[in-house]
Design an enzyme around this catalytic site. Structure first.
Site, PDB file in Angstrom:
ATOM      1  N   ASP A 263      20.936 -22.339  12.599  1.00 30.18           N
ATOM      2  CA  ASP A 263      19.842 -23.250  12.959  1.00 30.18           C
ATOM      3  C   ASP A 263      20.282 -24.273  14.010  1.00 30.18           C
ATOM      4  O   ASP A 263      21.482 -24.480  14.237  1.00 30.18           O
ATOM      5  CB  ASP A 263      19.375 -23.969  11.681  1.00 30.18           C
ATOM      6  CG  ASP A 263      17.897 -24.318  11.728  1.00 30.18           C
ATOM      7  OD1 ASP A 263      17.328 -24.341  12.831  1.00 30.18           O
ATOM      8  OD2 ASP A 263      17.321 -24.580  10.659  1.00 30.18           O
TER       9      ASP A 263
ATOM     10  N   ASP B 173       8.507 -22.320  12.449  1.00 29.10           N
ATOM     11  CA  ASP B 173       8.440 -22.925  11.114  1.00 29.10           C
ATOM     12  C   ASP B 173       7.038 -22.806  10.544  1.00 29.10           C
ATOM     13  O   ASP B 173       6.820 -23.018   9.355  1.00 29.10           O
ATOM     14  CB  ASP B 173       8.810 -24.415  11.188  1.00 29.10           C
ATOM     15  CG  ASP B 173      10.310 -24.626  11.165  1.00 29.10           C
ATOM     16  OD1 ASP B 173      11.043 -23.675  10.822  1.00 29.10           O
ATOM     17  OD2 ASP B 173      10.756 -25.738  11.495  1.00 29.10           O
TER      18      ASP B 173
END
Ligand code: GLA
Length: 739
Positions: free
Chosen positions: A478, A548
């Site tokens: 990430d 997301d």
């Protein structure tokens, strides 16, 4: 595929799809003659070169007549010599001059393609027919070489381009701008396409007709970004999904990029793409060379789908590497939306047990397992397991999860550090930040300065030591902020504008080491969702967390836009709980599953939150995905109806032999008392007969591929019972030739 005529001094690069013609001009610079559908090779194309003189500056030429550079199509335009369009290159020299004159010296045509050291790039597989042309230009005043590189592979309608500069002089050259590709087109009759958005709505398709002037698509954020993807499309106004011309340009790079599309006073179009020259400068010392990232130029005369299919196949076969290349990926469950930071070992094991009963194959433990990371204010940088939360450690947890018959995966955000961490306490100067200035935080964190080798080594080791310690078969990598106050404490003041590009060279070197040393790990990249979804990252990690935003309706646009360039198996897509955490929207499990199936497929929830009925439905969904996963890994994806043009979306994955297809149909808003609907399919074999099964319903036998193409597939409420379908309606159709 690459021909050179030494008399007329022309290069013709071609395969069965496209031609690209370059000529050496009378002033010894390079001219761009043609790029488009393949034309038959012949001895000379010199009649294509349009040159004239007008009252603007005249460049001297060998025939003594001279011509006006501003009026001609150039191959790699430079600044300052009478061409007032966007230059591809600017070099600031020690005497203050920015004028360069790169003229033809020599060239080579070789089989295959060299690896671009230190940068992600397209490679050629054994047995593939590829040729590379390198044209060496030289500026004698500064004793510097410019090498333009072109690779063509037989089976792709794509040209790979990059540029290298070699400084053979005794002076320091400052490269202020270096584009990977510049292309001049003879008219301006184009509609421009870009993939732009923001967090939660990444890569939306935006189109507009070209008008006089300049459009800039770029990122200055230290990541390729959700705001603008490093892609530009130029299509003819009447080009559709399956017919007509489109040119697609994509940069294989994850950092700051820019692309300028310019429509000039003489009705030509110039487009370029490369490292963003804003806040960029590279001090090239005597004897040094600089290599640009690679750009991919795709031509399609089969509409938008033709362009996308070329990108997909090229990236699936010649960019993505490793064990999972063209291979099925495990169905995963990620605990992030299920628990956020609120978990311990017991809770995780319960989730995993419940997930394994559903048929899920990989459990991914997301953020919160290390250091003091109990919220997003602390812990990043300290990559040791938190034994209070996870008493068996990562080693023990992985073993327990493996015992349930599942693989184990782990989240990292290695490029970052929180102020509240042991790492920051020890090395406050390891972050990107300017002296005596405010340090802007984003999600309470800073960028580690990967342009410094000692920092890059720390980052590599943080991940590697964990991968060595346990049976970790998946990593979510990430990166959750963008760059500010760009400055490296490890570099002299004159080289500060190199920091961002050097950061990416550092990142790529870490990733290269990791993928080579841990070949069994499936890596998925992520950057607050889709803030770094680009071809650069795909070279190391075959999949990217697309967004997301897991809302199925939003995902239609995000996945459709992403599929302009990037293949379906590269898109992380999960079913999450409703109301959706990003939008609060409530959609059926079918809708969420039918969207996520066109991607890597997985779940982003706590299975314990599912009702008994939902659990049974999830089991069915997983069985269905397993039935189609092979097709999803290797099939050709066709966009059929755009979510940007109304309330319906449709797309299909079709096997390369065209004997099987899965069609997804989605209608986000109900038509009250609407009529019958049919959608015409693309990509099937018109000579084959198919059975068509609406998933969960009855089969129709012997439907011709020609019927499905020309008449269409009847979708929606075709039984005529008159009941409204409701919003967020979806159907999947399995189409199969049984012979
Ligand atoms: C980012 C990612 C999410 C999740 C969180 C964890 O926002 O995009 O998927 O991993 O970080 O902090």
């Amino acid at each position: 595929m690459i021909k050179y005529n030494s008399k007329t001094r022309e290069f013709h690069l071609y395969n069965k799809y496209f031609s690209y013609i370059i000529g050496i001009l009378d002033n010894e610079q390079l001219g761009q003659y043609y790029f488009g559908e393949k034309i038959r090779h012949k001895e000379t194309f010199s009649h294509l070169f349009e040159k004239k003189q007008c009252e603007t500056p005249v460049t001297p030429s060998l025939d003594g007549k001279g011509f006006t550079l501003d009026l001609i199509k150039q191959e790699y335009p430079v600044y300052g010599t009478g061409d007032y369009r966007e230059p591809a290159l600017t070099i600031f020299q020690e005497n203050g001059s920015r004028i360069v004159n790169f003229i033809y010296k020599e060239h080579s045509i070789t089989k295959g393609k060299k690896k671009i050291e230190g940068l992600p790039s397209i490679y050629v597989n054994d047995g593939e027919n590829a040729e590379t042309l390198e044209i060496i230009l030289e500026d004698e005043v500064i004793n510097t070489k410019l090498i333009l590189s072109y690779t063509i592979i037989e089976n792709y309608s794509a040209l790979m381009r990059s540029v290298k500069i070699i400084n053979n002089s005794n002076e320091v050259l400052n490269i202020e701008k270096i584009m990977s590709l510049s292309l001049d087109l003879p008219d301006t009759n184009y509609t421009m396409m870009q993939l732009s958005g923001a967090w939660g709505r990444e890569r939306h398709v935006i189109e507009k007709p070209l008008t006089r002037g300049i459009t800039l698509i770029d990122s200055q954020r230290g990541t390729s970004s959700a705001m603008n993807n490093p892609f530009v499309g130029l299509r003819r106004p009447n080009t559709t999904l399956d017919t007509g011309e489109i040119i697609g340009i994509n940069l294989i790079y994850s950092g700051n990029f820019s692309s300028v599309v310019e429509s000039d006073p003489y009705d030509t179009t110039r487009v370029n793409i490369g490292i963003n020259h804003f806040d960029f400068n590279w001090e090239l010392e005597p004897g040094e060379e600089f290599q640009s990232p690679e750009a991919v130029l795709v031509y399609s005369n089969d509409g938008i789908n033709g362009m996308s299919l070329t990108f997909h196949n090229l990236y699936k076969n010649n960019l993505i590497r490793g064990k999972y290349k063209n291979n099925i990926r495990p169905i995963l469950i990620n605990n992030w939306e299920g628990t956020y930071f609120d978990f311990n070992e017991e809770k995780i094991i319960k989730m995993a047990e419940s997930a394994s009963e559903l048929g899920i194959e990989l459990f991914v433990l997301d953020d919160g397992w290390f250091g003091t990371r109990n919220d997003d204010f602390q812990g990043l940088g300290d990559w040791d397991v938190n034994l209070e939360k996870l008493p068996s450690g990562i080693t023990g947890l992985a073993e327990k999860i493996n015992k349930l018959g599942m693989k184990f995966g782990l989240w990292f955000e290695p490029e970052m550090v929180n102020k509240n961490s042991k790492l920051y306490e020890k090395h406050p100067d390891w972050i990107i930040s300017a002296p005596n200035r405010h340090k802007t935080e984003a999600r309470n964190q800073y960028f580690l300065d990967l342009s410094r080798p000692e920092v890059a080594d720390y980052v590599y080791e943080s991940v590697a030591k964990n991968l060595r310690s346990a049976n970790i078969e998946y990593v979510k990598w990430d990166m959750n902020r963008t760059m500010t106050e760009i400055y490296s404490h490890g570099r002299s003041f004159k080289k500060q504008k190199e920091t961002v590009h050097r950061y990416f060279l550092g990142l790529y070197s870490i990733l290269e080491r990791l993928v080579n040393n841990f070949p069994n790990v499936l890596f998925e990249s992520c950057a607050s969702g889709g803030n770094r979804f680009d071809a650069g990252m795909l070279h190391y990690m075959p999949q990217t967390w697309t967004s997301d935003d897991t809302d199925a309706v939003e995902r239609l646009k995000i996945q459709y836009g992403t599929s302009m360039v990037y293949p379906i198996p590269s898109m992380g897509s999960h079913v999450s709980i409703t109301p959706n955490h990003q939008t609060k929207r409530i959609t059926s499990l079918d809708m969420r599953g039918n969207v996520a199936i066109f991607g890597t497929f997985g779940y982003e929830l706590n299975p314990k939150d599912l009702s008994e009925k939902d659990r049974e439905d999830v089991k069915k969904q997983i069985r269905m995905f397993k039935q189609f996963r092979e097709l999803m890994a290797v099939g050709d994806f066709y966009k059929i109806k755009s979510p940007f043009d109304g309330t319906e979306t449709a797309w299909a994955m079709i096997s390369p032999d065209k004997k099987e297809a899965l069609v997804g149909y989605y209608k986000v808003l109900v038509d009250v008392n609407g009529g019958f609907k049919r959608i015409k399919l693309f990509g099937l074999d018109k000579n084959l007969d198919y059975t068509v099964t609406k998933i969960g319903e009855k089969k129709l036998e012997n439907i011709g591929g020609d019927e499905l193409t020309n008449i269409g597939l009847f979708v929606g409420n075709v039984q005529g019972h008159g009941l409204p379908e409701g919003d967020y309606y979806t159907e999947l159709y399995h189409i199969k030739n049984l012979l």
